[in-house]
Write an enzyme that holds these catalytic residues in place. Structure first.
Site, PDB file in Angstrom:
ATOM      1  N   ASP A   1      -3.070   4.612  -2.521  1.00 31.05           N
ATOM      2  CA  ASP A   1      -4.159   5.155  -1.721  1.00 31.05           C
ATOM      3  C   ASP A   1      -4.657   6.475  -2.319  1.00 31.05           C
ATOM      4  OD1 ASP A   1      -5.685   5.046   0.853  1.00 31.05           O
ATOM      5  OD2 ASP A   1      -4.578   6.894   1.266  1.00 31.05           O
TER       6      ASP A   1
ATOM      7  N   ASP B   1       0.858  -1.183   0.000  1.00 33.23           N
ATOM      8  CA  ASP B   1       0.000   0.000   0.000  1.00 33.23           C
ATOM      9  C   ASP B   1       0.895   1.234   0.000  1.00 33.23           C
ATOM     10  OD1 ASP B   1      -2.370   1.547   0.284  1.00 33.23           O
ATOM     11  OD2 ASP B   1      -3.245  -0.031   1.512  1.00 33.23           O
TER      12      ASP B   1
ATOM     13  N   HIS C   1     -11.200  -2.542   3.734  1.00 33.71           N
ATOM     14  CA  HIS C   1     -11.061  -2.106   5.125  1.00 33.71           C
ATOM     15  C   HIS C   1     -11.842  -0.827   5.438  1.00 33.71           C
ATOM     16  CE1 HIS C   1      -8.155   0.072   2.732  1.00 33.71           C
ATOM     17  NE2 HIS C   1      -8.061   0.976   3.690  1.00 33.71           N
TER      18      HIS C   1
END
Length: 535
Positions: free
Chosen positions: A205, A103, A329
């Site tokens: 992200d 990530d 998530h």
């Protein structure tokens, strides 16, 4: 047995499995998952049929947003382990023929990152322009009306230098200024650091946030705002996200990846389809997989989902590869959205659609959101807007491995409470039960890996209506498959006017149907799905 399709790259053939490291497996008893814990569970992932793992952030962080506030882009957070642990994890993953995706959080850093500490030290610091600073208006108010995703305004006053800095999320997460060439070089070098280590790709992200309007114009008011929604949605983020220049940044990131063999990039992008498609790049030189979140937000309705699939397929640019997601998530878990029975239908849909699927940890055993009492909430989104029930903690609870203490996740107190059903709903309890969700996932994954039509084949919509969704997958001269899915609890009847369907049911949510022949039509019970190998 896995069938070879060499003309397709690994990330087109694979299934991605997202691990939220804090909640996967704890190896040292502190109640927080870690890298050694993931190493312990690699055999499980391999037995499931997983070949690519995406890890949510593992870098040093004050944990204001649980790792999405990074204080060192080229280190490992001590809660998760050491760089030696990471190197072992990467080596063990590659030894198994698997891939590792990290990530990357390039939109913002922690306010404790050395870059920001320098930037805020004085107006003439060389790194001042690495972040977004601006004078107050004449009345002392912020430069514009932009709002933080996590509640409140998006500008924070800095008393040291008497200017505001911009933060799209928490004030502890100042946004980086991607218009600055030196910042660009530094962040691209971060990518090279991990690629040199052998990492196979990145999930980027909030990719669409990375460039802001240079004039910092006010966002328009959202006339359709609903009170239960996050306060940031009171405005339409016309100027604070998805600016045209971001596509050039994505292209430069892709150029870095193309310096290496078969590396890939996923973009986290919540945008309408026509805007999402631009992130593939004008010449397919952008993100390899701009995340497609349609199945996260659409009503669970056969006709609407069929129409969305067709719209998405039609919108893809030449050589653009599709992808599908059922959970992550940040969103309600699948079972909590559509129920346990339909979760099997959803799994069959995910693993038979064209494109790369992503599975969120725990989906394969039917984990549900866990009710977290307010006094135990840790997610800043939930804490900052307590009246809106927006905490993401319920979908981040520890993986349920067995019926032992703390579900086998940790010998210490878990950082979030476990689901009350863990003693009966866990990996160990489901592993060898043919009727279990886990067994069902294993069979679906194995079939997808074995059949080129399901892994990389063409998609043809057949029929949608009365709760029924159907389509065909085919690849060259290989076997073709008809997928029938009943997205409702009531029985449905499948028959089309101009086609005479004949074949054998090879996999079903009801195993008793497997081996039966289909001749022209089929009755399908509620909450039932099947894959038919066509003659």
């Amino acid at each position: 047995m896995k069938v070879s399709t060499p003309q397709y790259l690994w990330w087109q053939r694979t299934i991605i499995y997202q691990i939220y490291p804090r909640s996967f497996q704890d190896s040292n008893g502190d109640g927080i998952g870690d890298l050694q814990g993931i190493i312990i569970r690699l055999n499980y992932l391999q037995s499931l049929g997983i070949e690519a793992i995406w890890l949510s952030p593992i870098f040093p962080s004050p944990m204001a947003d649980f790792g999405y506030d990074i204080s060192d882009y080229t280190g490992i957070e001590s809660l998760f382990g050491t760089m030696e642990d990471f190197d072992q994890l990467l080596s063990d993953i590659h030894e198994r023929g698997m891939k590792l995706i990290l990530d990357l959080v390039p939109n913002h850093s922690s306010d404790q990152h050395p870059w920001f500490l320098e930037s805020r030290s004085s107006k003439d610091n060389p790194k001042r322009d690495w972040y977004i600073w601006h004078d107050a208006k004449a009345d002392g108010s912020p430069p514009n009306n932009w709002l933080s995703v996590f509640g409140g305004g998006a500008w924070e006053w800095d008393h040291t230098t008497n200017q505001y800095y911009y933060h799209a999320f928490l004030k502890e997460q100042p946004d980086l200024n991607w218009r600055n060439p030196e910042l660009q070089k530094a962040m691209l070098d971060v990518m090279r650091f991990w690629l040199d280590k052998g990492v196979d790709g990145f999930r980027v992200d909030v990719m669409w946030y990375m460039i802001k309007d240079q004039e910092l114009r006010d966002n328009p008011v959202n006339p359709h705002y609903e009170q239960h929604r996050p306060t940031s949605e009171q405005l339409i983020d016309v100027y604070s996200t998805d600016q045209p220049e971001v596509l050039e940044i994505v292209k430069r990131m892709r150029e870095v990846l193309d310096e290496y063999d078969e590396r890939m990039m996923i973009g986290e992008i919540y945008l309408p389809i026509e805007r999402l498609m631009r992130y593939y790049g004008k010449s397919n030189d952008g993100a390899h997989l701009p995340f497609n979140f349609m199945l996260l937000s659409l009503p669970w309705d056969a006709e609407k989902i069929a129409a969305a699939i067709d719209e998405y397929e039609a919108a893809l640019p030449p050589d653009g590869w599709p992808n599908w997601v059922l959970g992550n998530h940040d969103r309600l878990r699948l079972v909590s959205r559509i129920g346990l029975n339909q979760a099997r239908i959803a799994a069959m849909l995910l693993l038979t659609l064209r494109g790369t699927p992503t599975i969120y940890y725990g989906e394969e055993i039917g984990m549900q959101d866990v009710n977290i009492p307010f006094e135990e909430i840790q997610d800043p989104q939930g804490l900052n807007m307590p009246d809106k029930n927006l905490s993401r903690d319920p979908c981040r609870t520890p993986m349920q491995w067995n019926s032992k203490v703390n579900a086998g996740f940790s010998s210490g107190k878990p950082w979030l409470r476990l689901s009350p059903d863990f003693s009966t709903n866990n990996v160990a309890a489901q592993r060898d039960i043919p009727e279990s969700m886990l067994f069902f996932y294993k069979r679906l994954i194995a079939l997808r890996k074995h059949e080129p039509a399901l892994a990389v084949g063409d998609y043809l919509s057949v029929y949608a209506g009365n709760g029924l969704l159907s389509f065909v997958r085919s690849f060259e001269s290989k076997p073709k498959f008809l997928i029938l899915l009943n997205l409702s609890p009531t029985p449905a009847f499948f028959k089309t006017e101009h086609s005479e369907w004949k074949g054998t049911i090879i996999l079903s949510t009801n195993p008793k149907l497997e081996g039966l022949r289909m001749k022209g039509s089929m009755e399908i019970n509620g909450d039932e799905g099947m894959i038919i190998s066509l003659d």
